[in-house]
Design a protein around this motif. Structure first.
Motif, PDB file in Angstrom:
ATOM      1  N   LEU A 285      75.788 -48.398 -24.888  1.00 45.41           N
ATOM      2  CA  LEU A 285      75.106 -49.659 -25.177  1.00 45.41           C
ATOM      3  C   LEU A 285      76.002 -50.808 -24.728  1.00 45.41           C
ATOM      4  O   LEU A 285      77.196 -50.819 -25.026  1.00 45.41           O
ATOM      5  CB  LEU A 285      74.835 -49.793 -26.677  1.00 45.41           C
ATOM      6  CG  LEU A 285      73.872 -48.798 -27.325  1.00 45.41           C
ATOM      7  CD1 LEU A 285      73.748 -49.104 -28.817  1.00 45.41           C
ATOM      8  CD2 LEU A 285      72.501 -48.833 -26.666  1.00 45.41           C
ATOM      9  N   PHE A 286      75.422 -51.752 -24.016  1.00 43.59           N
ATOM     10  CA  PHE A 286      76.214 -52.900 -23.589  1.00 43.59           C
ATOM     11  C   PHE A 286      75.365 -54.162 -23.570  1.00 43.59           C
ATOM     12  O   PHE A 286      74.146 -54.117 -23.371  1.00 43.59           O
ATOM     13  CB  PHE A 286      76.863 -52.651 -22.225  1.00 43.59           C
ATOM     14  CG  PHE A 286      75.905 -52.377 -21.090  1.00 43.59           C
ATOM     15  CD1 PHE A 286      75.540 -53.390 -20.213  1.00 43.59           C
ATOM     16  CD2 PHE A 286      75.396 -51.097 -20.885  1.00 43.59           C
ATOM     17  CE1 PHE A 286      74.672 -53.133 -19.152  1.00 43.59           C
ATOM     18  CE2 PHE A 286      74.533 -50.841 -19.825  1.00 43.59           C
ATOM     19  CZ  PHE A 286      74.164 -51.860 -18.953  1.00 43.59           C
ATOM     20  N   ASP A 287      76.029 -55.305 -23.818  1.00 47.52           N
ATOM     21  CA  ASP A 287      75.370 -56.602 -23.876  1.00 47.52           C
ATOM     22  C   ASP A 287      75.651 -57.382 -22.601  1.00 47.52           C
ATOM     23  O   ASP A 287      76.737 -57.281 -22.012  1.00 47.52           O
ATOM     24  CB  ASP A 287      75.852 -57.384 -25.094  1.00 47.52           C
ATOM     25  CG  ASP A 287      75.509 -56.680 -26.399  1.00 47.52           C
ATOM     26  OD1 ASP A 287      74.477 -55.989 -26.448  1.00 47.52           O
ATOM     27  OD2 ASP A 287      76.284 -56.809 -27.371  1.00 47.52           O
ATOM     28  N   THR A 288      74.677 -58.192 -22.211  1.00 50.14           N
ATOM     29  CA  THR A 288      74.747 -58.886 -20.924  1.00 50.14           C
ATOM     30  C   THR A 288      74.614 -60.397 -21.076  1.00 50.14           C
ATOM     31  O   THR A 288      74.025 -60.893 -22.032  1.00 50.14           O
ATOM     32  CB  THR A 288      73.617 -58.378 -19.999  1.00 50.14           C
ATOM     33  OG1 THR A 288      72.348 -58.600 -20.635  1.00 50.14           O
ATOM     34  CG2 THR A 288      73.775 -56.897 -19.717  1.00 50.14           C
ATOM     35  N   VAL A 289      75.168 -61.124 -20.099  1.00 47.26           N
ATOM     36  CA  VAL A 289      75.060 -62.578 -20.086  1.00 47.26           C
ATOM     37  C   VAL A 289      73.619 -62.985 -19.811  1.00 47.26           C
ATOM     38  O   VAL A 289      73.014 -63.773 -20.544  1.00 47.26           O
ATOM     39  CB  VAL A 289      76.000 -63.187 -19.029  1.00 47.26           C
ATOM     40  CG1 VAL A 289      75.811 -64.701 -18.948  1.00 47.26           C
ATOM     41  CG2 VAL A 289      77.449 -62.839 -19.338  1.00 47.26           C
ATOM     42  N   ARG A 313      70.625 -56.570 -24.520  1.00 44.98           N
ATOM     43  CA  ARG A 313      71.288 -55.264 -24.651  1.00 44.98           C
ATOM     44  C   ARG A 313      70.576 -54.219 -23.804  1.00 44.98           C
ATOM     45  O   ARG A 313      69.338 -54.138 -23.786  1.00 44.98           O
ATOM     46  CB  ARG A 313      71.345 -54.821 -26.107  1.00 44.98           C
ATOM     47  CG  ARG A 313      71.902 -53.403 -26.304  1.00 44.98           C
ATOM     48  CD  ARG A 313      72.408 -53.160 -27.701  1.00 44.98           C
ATOM     49  NE  ARG A 313      73.683 -53.847 -27.930  1.00 44.98           N
ATOM     50  CZ  ARG A 313      74.451 -53.630 -29.004  1.00 44.98           C
ATOM     51  NH1 ARG A 313      74.085 -52.768 -29.934  1.00 44.98           N
ATOM     52  NH2 ARG A 313      75.598 -54.278 -29.141  1.00 44.98           N
ATOM     53  N   ILE A 314      71.377 -53.395 -23.125  1.00 41.01           N
ATOM     54  CA  ILE A 314      70.873 -52.328 -22.250  1.00 41.01           C
ATOM     55  C   ILE A 314      71.479 -51.008 -22.696  1.00 41.01           C
ATOM     56  O   ILE A 314      72.598 -50.961 -23.203  1.00 41.01           O
ATOM     57  CB  ILE A 314      71.230 -52.624 -20.776  1.00 41.01           C
ATOM     58  CG1 ILE A 314      70.492 -53.897 -20.310  1.00 41.01           C
ATOM     59  CG2 ILE A 314      70.891 -51.451 -19.858  1.00 41.01           C
ATOM     60  CD1 ILE A 314      70.910 -54.373 -18.933  1.00 41.01           C
ATOM     61  N   ARG A 315      70.709 -49.945 -22.485  1.00 38.96           N
ATOM     62  CA  ARG A 315      71.174 -48.602 -22.828  1.00 38.96           C
ATOM     63  C   ARG A 315      71.206 -47.712 -21.598  1.00 38.96           C
ATOM     64  O   ARG A 315      70.237 -47.664 -20.842  1.00 38.96           O
ATOM     65  CB  ARG A 315      70.264 -47.974 -23.890  1.00 38.96           C
ATOM     66  CG  ARG A 315      70.745 -46.621 -24.397  1.00 38.96           C
ATOM     67  CD  ARG A 315      69.786 -46.016 -25.420  1.00 38.96           C
ATOM     68  NE  ARG A 315      68.634 -45.401 -24.772  1.00 38.96           N
ATOM     69  CZ  ARG A 315      67.846 -44.492 -25.359  1.00 38.96           C
ATOM     70  NH1 ARG A 315      68.077 -44.131 -26.605  1.00 38.96           N
ATOM     71  NH2 ARG A 315      66.818 -43.983 -24.709  1.00 38.96           N
ATOM     72  N   PHE A 316      72.327 -47.023 -21.406  1.00 36.16           N
ATOM     73  CA  PHE A 316      72.428 -45.906 -20.469  1.00 36.16           C
ATOM     74  C   PHE A 316      72.534 -44.617 -21.298  1.00 36.16           C
ATOM     75  O   PHE A 316      73.244 -44.602 -22.308  1.00 36.16           O
ATOM     76  CB  PHE A 316      73.696 -45.997 -19.611  1.00 36.16           C
ATOM     77  CG  PHE A 316      73.690 -47.048 -18.536  1.00 36.16           C
ATOM     78  CD1 PHE A 316      72.529 -47.689 -18.152  1.00 36.16           C
ATOM     79  CD2 PHE A 316      74.883 -47.379 -17.897  1.00 36.16           C
ATOM     80  CE1 PHE A 316      72.546 -48.648 -17.148  1.00 36.16           C
ATOM     81  CE2 PHE A 316      74.911 -48.342 -16.892  1.00 36.16           C
ATOM     82  CZ  PHE A 316      73.747 -48.984 -16.519  1.00 36.16           C
TER      83      PHE A 316
END
Length: 337
Positions: A285-289, A313-316
């Motif tokens: 999980l990671f957050d983006t600008v 937020r995006i999930r791989f």
């Protein structure tokens, strides 16, 4: 252009060995209890997790919903984390199927503790629903694949015994947790009244989950499965895939975990990423600008499929159809995005 599907570990295709096992499966009518491959899968999974019996169902949602109905009565209440799959992603089934309310807690990345649970157990009072069930999820999907250890589970189980509550495990990715913690699957049966084991996520089977529990619980679960429309006939072809997955795809989950860490490490160096949740298993999980859907579309233009789980937020999710060359390709795309 290379296609890399990181949306979920449910997108996998059966391996050649799995297809061969499915093709050669011996089948019968499972509603009559005559499909020997299903019987073998149910017995195998029960032994693996130290329980008395099991029942094969089409989905993890069905095994979870059957378990909730097994362990509650209308006007009861269950306790779960606010991120729990049984609450967020099963269509309101807790209320619809079981007429049960839900007490939601705010665990650390979905992980509950006895100290969180005990104050939320209702006293005997006609104004309150009767607390009857606690549901844990391992790994925690919305927690980025965060794991419970058996050391954390044991005191929760003791608390449930103290208050005469049932304890159910949504083990959608339980094998990922086991590969991370090193715990013994057979010990789980000591703590849980019900265990849902998914075969179609990390293990790569095309369909199915198994609900595990006591003989009495599974006898009632079989009746509920019929009512829910989950009684299957010659489904041994699907069960054969599950048996193959249990025999061949558990240890290799460590590869998926390694791939997830590689992706997380690269994301941590990307200027357009504001935060990366610590990786334990196969979920990143990671957050983006920029808004997540903007980034998802940019990735898709490069052949990388991902899921936005929130506005930023995006999930791989890595899985057995993600190979080292695809990880390398994805790292290159992330660097140039």
């Amino acid at each position: 252009m290379m296609i890399v599907d990181l949306r979920s570990d449910t997108v996998t295709k059966p391996t050649p060995g799995m297809l061969e096992a499915m093709w050669s499966a011996k089948v019968g009518d499972d509603v009559f209890g005559e499909d020997e491959t299903i019987n073998e899968l149910e017995a195998k999974a029960a032994v693996m997790f130290g329980t008395e019996a099991g029942i094969f169902c089409p989905s993890g949602t069905m095994t979870n919903q059957i378990a909730i109905k097994c362990f509650t009565q209308p006007l009861d209440e269950l306790i779960a984390d606010q991120t729990a799959h049984v609450y967020r992603y099963e269509g309101g089934g807790i209320a619809f199927n079981s007429a049960v309310s839900t007490r939601l807690l705010n665990g650390e990345r979905g992980i509950l503790t006895p100290e969180m649970i005990e104050p939320e157990i209702n006293a005997e009072n006609i104004h309150y629903p009767n607390t009857s069930l606690v549901v844990l999820e391992n790994t925690v999907n919305k927690g980025g694949g965060k794991c419970y250890t058996l050391e954390q589970i044991a005191p929760i189980a003791e608390l449930c015994k103290k208050y005469k509550l049932k304890l159910h495990l949504d083990g959608a990715r339980i094998f990922n947790a086991l590969m991370y913690t090193g715990d013994n699957a057979a010990d789980y049966g000591r703590y849980f009244d019900g265990i849902s084991v998914c075969l179609s996520k990390g293990l790569g089977a095309p369909v199915g989950s198994v609900l595990l529990g006591s003989k009495e619980t599974i006898k009632y679960a079989r009746r509920l499965r019929k009512v829910f429309g989950g009684g299957m006939r010659q489904a041994g072809f699907l069960a054969a895939a599950g048996i193959y997955a249990l025999d061949h795809h558990v240890q290799r989950l460590k590869i998926d975990h390694s791939h997830a860490r590689i992706l997380a490490d690269e994301l941590a160096h990307c200027s357009w990423v504001t935060d990366v949740v610590a990786v334990e298993t196969n979920i990143v999980l990671f957050d983006t600008v920029e808004p997540a859907d903007v980034i998802v579309n940019k990735l898709l233009e490069k052949g990388i499929k991902a899921s936005a789980t929130d506005k930023h937020r995006i999930r791989f999710v890595t899985h057995l159809d993600i190979h080292p060359d695809q990880v390398e390709y994805t790292v290159g795309v992330l660097k140039g995005l």
